[in-house]
Write an enzyme that holds these catalytic residues in place. Structure first.
Site, PDB file in Angstrom:
ATOM      1  N   PRO A   1       0.826  -1.210   0.000  1.00 26.26           N
ATOM      2  CG  PRO A   1      -0.904  -1.609   1.521  1.00 26.26           C
ATOM      3  CD  PRO A   1       0.402  -2.178   1.029  1.00 26.26           C
TER       4      PRO A   1
ATOM      5  CG  PHE B   1      -2.752  -3.410  -6.836  1.00 28.90           C
ATOM      6  CD1 PHE B   1      -4.117  -3.387  -7.076  1.00 28.90           C
ATOM      7  CD2 PHE B   1      -2.129  -2.250  -6.389  1.00 28.90           C
ATOM      8  CE1 PHE B   1      -4.844  -2.216  -6.886  1.00 28.90           C
ATOM      9  CE2 PHE B   1      -2.846  -1.088  -6.193  1.00 28.90           C
ATOM     10  CZ  PHE B   1      -4.198  -1.062  -6.435  1.00 28.90           C
TER      11      PHE B   1
ATOM     12  NE  ARG C   1     -20.514  -1.440 -41.026  1.00 31.17           N
ATOM     13  CZ  ARG C   1     -21.667  -1.882 -40.566  1.00 31.17           C
ATOM     14  NH1 ARG C   1     -22.064  -3.109 -40.847  1.00 31.17           N
ATOM     15  NH2 ARG C   1     -22.424  -1.117 -39.823  1.00 31.17           N
TER      16      ARG C   1
ATOM     17  CD  GLN D   1      -5.117  10.010 -47.738  1.00 37.02           C
ATOM     18  OE1 GLN D   1      -5.708  11.090 -47.582  1.00 37.02           O
ATOM     19  NE2 GLN D   1      -4.080   9.882 -48.521  1.00 37.02           N
TER      20      GLN D   1
ATOM     21  N   GLY E   1     -19.678   0.780 -33.633  1.00 33.72           N
ATOM     22  CA  GLY E   1     -20.402   0.309 -32.439  1.00 33.72           C
ATOM     23  C   GLY E   1     -20.038  -1.117 -32.052  1.00 33.72           C
TER      24      GLY E   1
ATOM     25  CD  GLU F   1       5.666  -7.863 -14.701  1.00 32.91           C
ATOM     26  OE1 GLU F   1       4.988  -8.762 -14.186  1.00 32.91           O
ATOM     27  OE2 GLU F   1       6.890  -7.734 -14.503  1.00 32.91           O
TER      28      GLU F   1
ATOM     29  CD  GLU G   1       3.779   7.573 -15.789  1.00 26.66           C
ATOM     30  OE1 GLU G   1       3.692   6.463 -15.213  1.00 26.66           O
ATOM     31  OE2 GLU G   1       2.912   7.988 -16.574  1.00 26.66           O
TER      32      GLU G   1
END
Ligand code: FAD
Length: 393
Positions: free
Chosen positions: A138, A167, A276, A287, A348, A371, A375
């Site tokens: 924690p 976690f 589609r 494009q 959608g 992992e 940052e």
């Protein structure tokens, strides 16, 4: 072979293994998965047993585990090539082939004593036990050298652990794990690795609901007594195990998994764009759509070379930490963008639970945190750019 082309072609044997894994995933796992809940993390037992016995026969069981411990003993490079294939299904990012190619224990168990191998490592390779590892607390996960507050205190031949881990993946489904605890409070890196069992008195766990179904747990150690024979590696000297043998190395297969899911999401986008029709023509003729496909294609190819380069350096015994960090960082961020573009192209349908894209979208977000968050990984890379002498070449 012509001079200067070495390394550009996969060896024939590895290409065959790659095809075998690809066929297994597409023929066995993908159709079966369509019958499961969209957030499933496990197969029905009879399906698991059937597929697991197939992969054992095919020599695909625990491919990364050394042969002397019951695995296929593949190089990390070969593992990365196969990992790209293994994950190409809906649950693949966190539950690759639902464990039907084995669930290897945390790699660092192989530095253990014969007792530790016999009790924890080998039964996990056989599929009888399941392991996890716990670093994050924690108080923080980015900077474990300072953040780890779980204390291990010697008491006769035993150690007594007090503290909490948060976690922790796999702990809700595992029965043993490796806990990093502070045993020398005078030193930031005065850590020791302990093998603990979920069933021991003093060990409790709460599930943590997160945006993936394979949820982690919070662990609590209340005077958890650990026998001395369950110390993994050297007392007070677990930093190298944690930072290099566990975390830095794991970034390579982790990055290969990011790459594999990106490949699957991109393939769906390419196929869908060709069928589609809008405004009288297929999406693929536009494009705006082509540029999305081009960007994904390039990011996938770049990810693959970064993963392969990191794996090659690891297998060659060279300093691989910066390459692993770059592969992890780039592939996890690219994965998010590729899945996002594929969703956009599917309209959608992209956000519906009928397709795996929405699950990948949620799970890909975690890849920029697990992992080593982006940052922190950038800090690792910056350190070596600014101070190349820190490399161990
Ligand atoms: C689903 C899931 C599964 C996980 N599984 C495991 C597991 O199995 N075992 C385990 O040990 N851990 C596990 N973790 C923990 C994970 O490794 C940590 O969440 C991660 O290391 C970040 O730690 P933190 O959450 O405490 O964030 P913090 O360390 O508090 O950081 C918060 C944010 O600040 C950023 N940050 C930190 N320092 C700096 C800085 N100097 N400059 C700029 N930004 C900075 C971080 O990148 C991060 O984005 C898991 C996490 C998740 C979400």
């Amino acid at each position: 072979m012509a001079a200067g082309t070495e390394g550009y072609e996969l060896p024939e044997e590895l290409k065959m293994a790659q095809r075998t894994v690809r066929d297994f995933v597409q023929a066995e796992v993908v159709p079966l998965e369509k019958t499961l809940d969209y957030d499933a993390i496990a197969l029905p037992k009879e399906d698991f047993d059937r597929l697991a016995s197939k992969t054992r026969e095919m020599g695909l069981w625990c491919t990364g585990v050394p042969q002397e411990h019951g695995g296929a003993g593949l190089s990390l490079f070969a593992q990365a090539v196969l990992e790209e294939e293994v994950v190409q299904h809906r649950a693949g990012l966190y539950c690759p082939v639902y464990g039907t190619m084995g669930r290897p224990p945390p790699e660092i168990i192989w530095v253990g004593t014969d007792y530790q191998l016999q009790t924890y490592g080998l039964p996990s390779v056989r599929g009888e036990r399941r392991g996890w590892y716990a670093i994050t607390e924690p108080s923080g996960g980015s900077d474990p050298a300072r953040a780890i507050q779980t204390r291990g205190v010697r008491d006769g031949d035993d150690w007594v652990l007090n503290g909490s881990k948060i976690f922790i993946s796999g702990a809700p489904w595992g029965d043993w794990g490796i806990v990093f605890a502070r045993t020398d409070p005078q030193r930031a890196r005065g850590l020791t690795a302990f093998i603990v069992e979920n069933r021991w008195p003093g060990f409790t766990m709460n599930p943590i609901p997160v945006m993936r179904a394979f949820y982690p747990g919070q662990l609590f150690f209340d005077n958890l007594r650990v026998p001395g024979r369950n110390v993994l590696g050297e007392v007070h000297n677990a930093w190298d195990l944690l930072a290099n043998k566990l975390l830095a190395r794991a970034r390579i297969p982790y990055a290969a998994a990011n790459l594999g899911v990106a490949v699957a999401a991109h393939r769906m986008a390419v196929e869908y764009s060709k069928t589609r029709q809008t405004f009288g023509a297929p999406l693929s003729s536009r494009q705006a759509i082509q540029w999305m496909l081009v960007d994904s294609e390039i990011e996938i190819r770049a990810s693959r070379w970064l993963v392969w380069q990191a794996a090659w350096r690891y297998d060659a015994g060279e300093d691989f930490r910066q390459e692993a960090a770059i592969a992890k960082l780039y592939s996890s961020e690219a994965l998010g963008r590729v899945v996002d573009r594929s969703i956009q192209i599917h309209g959608g349908y992209g956000v519906s639970k009928w397709l795996p894209l929405e699950r990948w979208y949620r799970e890909a977000r975690i890849r920029r945190i697990g992992e080593g968050p982006s940052e922190v990984v950038r800090m690792v890379i910056a350190r070596e750019i600014l101070n190349p002498a820190s490399r161990h070449d």
